[in-house]
Design a protein around this motif. Structure first.
Motif, mmCIF file in Angstrom:
data_model
loop_
_atom_site.group_PDB
_atom_site.id
_atom_site.type_symbol
_atom_site.label_atom_id
_atom_site.label_comp_id
_atom_site.label_asym_id
_atom_site.label_seq_id
_atom_site.Cartn_x
_atom_site.Cartn_y
_atom_site.Cartn_z
ATOM 1 N N LYS A 1 20.325 -5.296 -54.376
ATOM 2 C CA LYS A 1 20.629 -4.124 -55.188
ATOM 3 C C LYS A 1 21.372 -3.049 -54.395
ATOM 4 O O LYS A 1 22.140 -2.276 -54.951
ATOM 5 N N LYS A 2 21.167 -3.024 -53.077
ATOM 6 C CA LYS A 2 21.695 -1.952 -52.235
ATOM 7 C C LYS A 2 23.202 -1.711 -52.398
ATOM 8 O O LYS A 2 23.614 -0.556 -52.537
ATOM 9 N N TYR B 1 25.615 2.835 -58.849
ATOM 10 C CA TYR B 1 25.162 2.147 -60.052
ATOM 11 C C TYR B 1 23.641 2.176 -60.170
ATOM 12 O O TYR B 1 22.934 2.169 -59.164
ATOM 13 N N LEU B 2 23.153 2.185 -61.396
ATOM 14 C CA LEU B 2 21.732 1.989 -61.659
ATOM 15 C C LEU B 2 21.519 0.500 -61.849
ATOM 16 O O LEU B 2 22.267 -0.135 -62.592
ATOM 17 N N VAL C 1 26.548 -4.684 -67.342
ATOM 18 C CA VAL C 1 26.805 -5.940 -66.642
ATOM 19 C C VAL C 1 25.496 -6.707 -66.476
ATOM 20 O O VAL C 1 24.456 -6.119 -66.160
ATOM 21 N N PHE C 2 25.568 -8.014 -66.672
ATOM 22 C CA PHE C 2 24.442 -8.919 -66.487
ATOM 23 C C PHE C 2 24.852 -9.886 -65.386
ATOM 24 O O PHE C 2 25.842 -10.604 -65.530
ATOM 25 N N SER D 1 30.284 -5.786 -56.447
ATOM 26 C CA SER D 1 30.159 -4.341 -56.616
ATOM 27 C C SER D 1 31.526 -3.662 -56.602
ATOM 28 O O SER D 1 31.727 -2.656 -57.269
ATOM 29 N N GLY D 2 32.482 -4.255 -55.903
ATOM 30 C CA GLY D 2 33.827 -3.710 -55.884
ATOM 31 C C GLY D 2 34.665 -4.093 -57.094
ATOM 32 O O GLY D 2 35.709 -3.506 -57.347
ATOM 33 N N LEU D 3 34.211 -5.083 -57.849
ATOM 34 C CA LEU D 3 34.967 -5.586 -59.005
ATOM 35 C C LEU D 3 34.498 -5.032 -60.343
ATOM 36 O O LEU D 3 35.201 -5.175 -61.344
ATOM 37 N N LEU D 4 33.325 -4.441 -60.378
ATOM 38 C CA LEU D 4 32.712 -4.077 -61.655
ATOM 39 C C LEU D 4 33.619 -3.247 -62.557
ATOM 40 O O LEU D 4 33.678 -3.485 -63.763
#
Length: 114
Positions: A6-7, A14-15, A43-44, A85-88
């Motif tokens: 998650k970090k 992001y939550l 996002v899932f 995380s960079g693509l979201l």
């Protein structure tokens, strides 16, 4: 998703919640996607490589990312999570995206199975 995984998302602002925290452990995939869509999550992320082949995503605005990796160990997945995380922000609503061990990102096309 463990704290370690998650970090990168939390660090990016992001939550993040996992199925355990939501009380959804043991819920079948179809219902799990409906719950995530209704919550609403944006996002899932899943390591269930079969999910794209078993579920109908029509009508979902949820973005789905499938970790197509050999292992689900946190240390193994961390580089993929960092890549995601960079693509979201570039993912489109209703998209299904696969990311493999090499960090290659591929849109899932249900017509071709890829």
């Amino acid at each position: 998703m463990s704290k370690k995984l998650k970090k990168p998302f939390v660090d990016a602002g992001y939550l993040v919640q996992n199925v355990e925290e939501m009380g959804w452990r043991g819920v079948k995939d179809r219902e799990l996607l409906a719950l995530a869509e209704a919550y609403p999550f944006d996002v899932f992320i899943t390591a269930d490589k079969n999910l794209p082949y078993q579920q109908n995503f029509r009508g979902l605005t949820l973005q789905i990312v499938v970790l197509d990796a050999r292992s689900t160990r946190p240390d193994y997945l961390l580089p993929l999570i960092t890549r995601i995380s960079g693509l979201l922000k570039s993912l489109t609503p209703g998209s299904v995206t696969l990311i493999n061990d090499a960090g290659e990102v591929t849109p899932f096309n249900p017509g071709t199975g890829q």
